[in-house]
Design a protein around this motif. Sequence first.
Motif, PDB file in Angstrom:
ATOM      1  N   ASP A  83       0.854  -1.181   0.000  1.00 11.29           N
ATOM      2  CA  ASP A  83       0.000   0.000   0.000  1.00 11.29           C
ATOM      3  C   ASP A  83       0.894   1.235   0.000  1.00 11.29           C
ATOM      4  N   TYR A  84       0.437   2.317  -0.632  1.00  9.76           N
ATOM      5  CA  TYR A  84       1.208   3.555  -0.644  1.00  9.76           C
ATOM      6  C   TYR A  84       1.083   4.291   0.689  1.00  9.76           C
ATOM      7  N   SER A  85      -0.160   4.469   1.140  1.00 13.49           N
ATOM      8  CA  SER A  85      -0.413   5.273   2.340  1.00 13.49           C
ATOM      9  C   SER A  85      -0.519   4.394   3.573  1.00 13.49           C
ATOM     10  N   MET A  86       0.549   4.421   4.386  1.00 18.71           N
ATOM     11  CA  MET A  86       0.553   3.694   5.651  1.00 18.71           C
ATOM     12  C   MET A  86       1.216   4.584   6.691  1.00 18.71           C
ATOM     13  N   PRO A  87       0.806   4.445   7.961  1.00 20.17           N
ATOM     14  CA  PRO A  87       1.465   5.237   9.006  1.00 20.17           C
ATOM     15  C   PRO A  87       2.917   4.787   9.183  1.00 20.17           C
ATOM     16  N   GLY A  88       3.769   5.706   9.584  1.00 23.79           N
ATOM     17  CA  GLY A  88       5.181   5.368   9.776  1.00 23.79           C
ATOM     18  C   GLY A  88       5.890   5.309   8.437  1.00 23.79           C
ATOM     19  N   ILE A  89       6.311   4.115   8.058  1.00 22.40           N
ATOM     20  CA  ILE A  89       7.002   3.919   6.789  1.00 22.40           C
ATOM     21  C   ILE A  89       5.960   3.697   5.698  1.00 22.40           C
ATOM     22  N   THR A  90       5.890   4.610   4.738  1.00 22.07           N
ATOM     23  CA  THR A  90       4.921   4.491   3.644  1.00 22.07           C
ATOM     24  C   THR A  90       5.397   3.464   2.620  1.00 22.07           C
ATOM     25  N   GLY A  91       4.508   3.113   1.720  1.00 20.88           N
ATOM     26  CA  GLY A  91       4.891   2.211   0.636  1.00 20.88           C
ATOM     27  C   GLY A  91       5.991   2.805  -0.232  1.00 20.88           C
ATOM     28  N   TYR A  92       5.968   4.126  -0.388  1.00 24.31           N
ATOM     29  CA  TYR A  92       7.002   4.815  -1.163  1.00 24.31           C
ATOM     30  C   TYR A  92       8.358   4.709  -0.456  1.00 24.31           C
ATOM     31  N   ASP A  93       8.376   4.902   0.869  1.00 24.71           N
ATOM     32  CA  ASP A  93       9.615   4.749   1.646  1.00 24.71           C
ATOM     33  C   ASP A  93      10.134   3.311   1.538  1.00 24.71           C
ATOM     34  N   LEU A  94       9.217   2.365   1.616  1.00 25.69           N
ATOM     35  CA  LEU A  94       9.576   0.954   1.521  1.00 25.69           C
ATOM     36  C   LEU A  94      10.191   0.660   0.156  1.00 25.69           C
ATOM     37  N   LEU A  95       9.578   1.177  -0.898  1.00 27.31           N
ATOM     38  CA  LEU A  95      10.102   1.023  -2.256  1.00 27.31           C
ATOM     39  C   LEU A  95      11.543   1.532  -2.336  1.00 27.31           C
ATOM     40  N   LYS A  96      11.780   2.734  -1.807  1.00 29.97           N
ATOM     41  CA  LYS A  96      13.119   3.322  -1.886  1.00 29.97           C
ATOM     42  C   LYS A  96      14.137   2.495  -1.108  1.00 29.97           C
ATOM     43  N   LYS A  97      13.767   1.988   0.071  1.00 36.29           N
ATOM     44  CA  LYS A  97      14.691   1.167   0.868  1.00 36.29           C
ATOM     45  C   LYS A  97      15.016  -0.144   0.145  1.00 36.29           C
ATOM     46  N   ILE A  98      14.013  -0.740  -0.494  1.00 35.42           N
ATOM     47  CA  ILE A  98      14.238  -1.996  -1.227  1.00 35.42           C
ATOM     48  C   ILE A  98      15.169  -1.749  -2.414  1.00 35.42           C
ATOM     49  N   LYS A  99      14.930  -0.678  -3.149  1.00 35.74           N
ATOM     50  CA  LYS A  99      15.750  -0.383  -4.331  1.00 35.74           C
ATOM     51  C   LYS A  99      17.170   0.049  -3.955  1.00 35.74           C
ATOM     52  N   GLU A 100      17.381   0.533  -2.733  1.00 37.97           N
ATOM     53  CA  GLU A 100      18.720   0.890  -2.253  1.00 37.97           C
ATOM     54  C   GLU A 100      19.479  -0.313  -1.718  1.00 37.97           C
ATOM     55  N   SER A 101      18.779  -1.418  -1.483  1.00 38.73           N
ATOM     56  CA  SER A 101      19.394  -2.622  -0.914  1.00 38.73           C
ATOM     57  C   SER A 101      20.110  -3.430  -1.994  1.00 38.73           C
ATOM     58  N   LYS A 102      21.345  -3.808  -1.715  1.00 39.25           N
ATOM     59  CA  LYS A 102      22.098  -4.622  -2.686  1.00 39.25           C
ATOM     60  C   LYS A 102      21.426  -5.967  -2.929  1.00 39.25           C
ATOM     61  N   SER A 103      20.930  -6.586  -1.860  1.00 39.93           N
ATOM     62  CA  SER A 103      20.380  -7.936  -1.995  1.00 39.93           C
ATOM     63  C   SER A 103      18.949  -7.960  -2.531  1.00 39.93           C
ATOM     64  N   LEU A 104      18.214  -6.842  -2.411  1.00 40.46           N
ATOM     65  CA  LEU A 104      16.798  -6.859  -2.793  1.00 40.46           C
ATOM     66  C   LEU A 104      16.449  -5.935  -3.950  1.00 40.46           C
ATOM     67  N   LYS A 105      17.413  -5.187  -4.473  1.00 39.91           N
ATOM     68  CA  LYS A 105      17.081  -4.163  -5.474  1.00 39.91           C
ATOM     69  C   LYS A 105      16.432  -4.724  -6.730  1.00 39.91           C
ATOM     70  N   ASN A 106      16.642  -6.012  -7.025  1.00 41.36           N
ATOM     71  CA  ASN A 106      16.042  -6.614  -8.216  1.00 41.36           C
ATOM     72  C   ASN A 106      14.683  -7.260  -7.962  1.00 41.36           C
ATOM     73  N   VAL A 107      14.221  -7.239  -6.712  1.00 41.98           N
ATOM     74  CA  VAL A 107      12.901  -7.793  -6.403  1.00 41.98           C
ATOM     75  C   VAL A 107      11.848  -6.796  -6.906  1.00 41.98           C
ATOM     76  N   PRO A 108      10.924  -7.243  -7.764  1.00 46.26           N
ATOM     77  CA  PRO A 108       9.892  -6.331  -8.262  1.00 46.26           C
ATOM     78  C   PRO A 108       8.999  -5.829  -7.127  1.00 46.26           C
ATOM     79  N   VAL A 109       8.672  -4.533  -7.188  1.00 43.06           N
ATOM     80  CA  VAL A 109       7.796  -3.914  -6.190  1.00 43.06           C
ATOM     81  C   VAL A 109       6.596  -3.319  -6.911  1.00 43.06           C
TER      82      VAL A 109
END
Length: 154
Positions: A83-109
């Motif tokens: 979901d995009y809109s969530m309290p605390g860490i939003t879906g957008y924040d989660l997307l950015k953290k995943i794409k910044e991760s070496k091990s997870l950046k290729n996992v589709p979001v």
Amino acid sequence: MAMGGVSLETKFHVLAVDDSIIDRKLIERLLKTFSYQVTIVDSGVKALEFLGLLDDDDNGSIDSTSTSMTRNHHDKVNLIITDYSMPGITGYDLLKKIKESKSLKNVPVVIMSSENVPSRINSCLENGAEEFFLKPVQKSDVNKLRPHLLRGML
């Protein structure tokens, strides 16, 4: 049910993140109709914990034993839908953290939202989201996940 591709599809593991219990149940049911293995969490923090990406400053209340237990699961996740809109860490924040991760950046979001905001949709897609679905998510939307899952397996 005994179609040729079912055994392959059961290998697909989708992490679904949504703070709404109704939306979590809906997306879980839709994903399971495609025989995907589904893990459901109710916040961005829990998703980061599950993926082993939780920094100490994200949530100090998580102890090291729970993160070490969950850290091993991230290599099995083939796609993350959030979901995009969530309290605390939003879906957008989660997307950015995943794409910044070496091990997870290729996992589709894939991002979901009940709000049709073109600038938000473009921002998510520009920052690495594969798709942006408007809620309620439909079976036709879930059909669009297959090429991303297949690419994620390579």
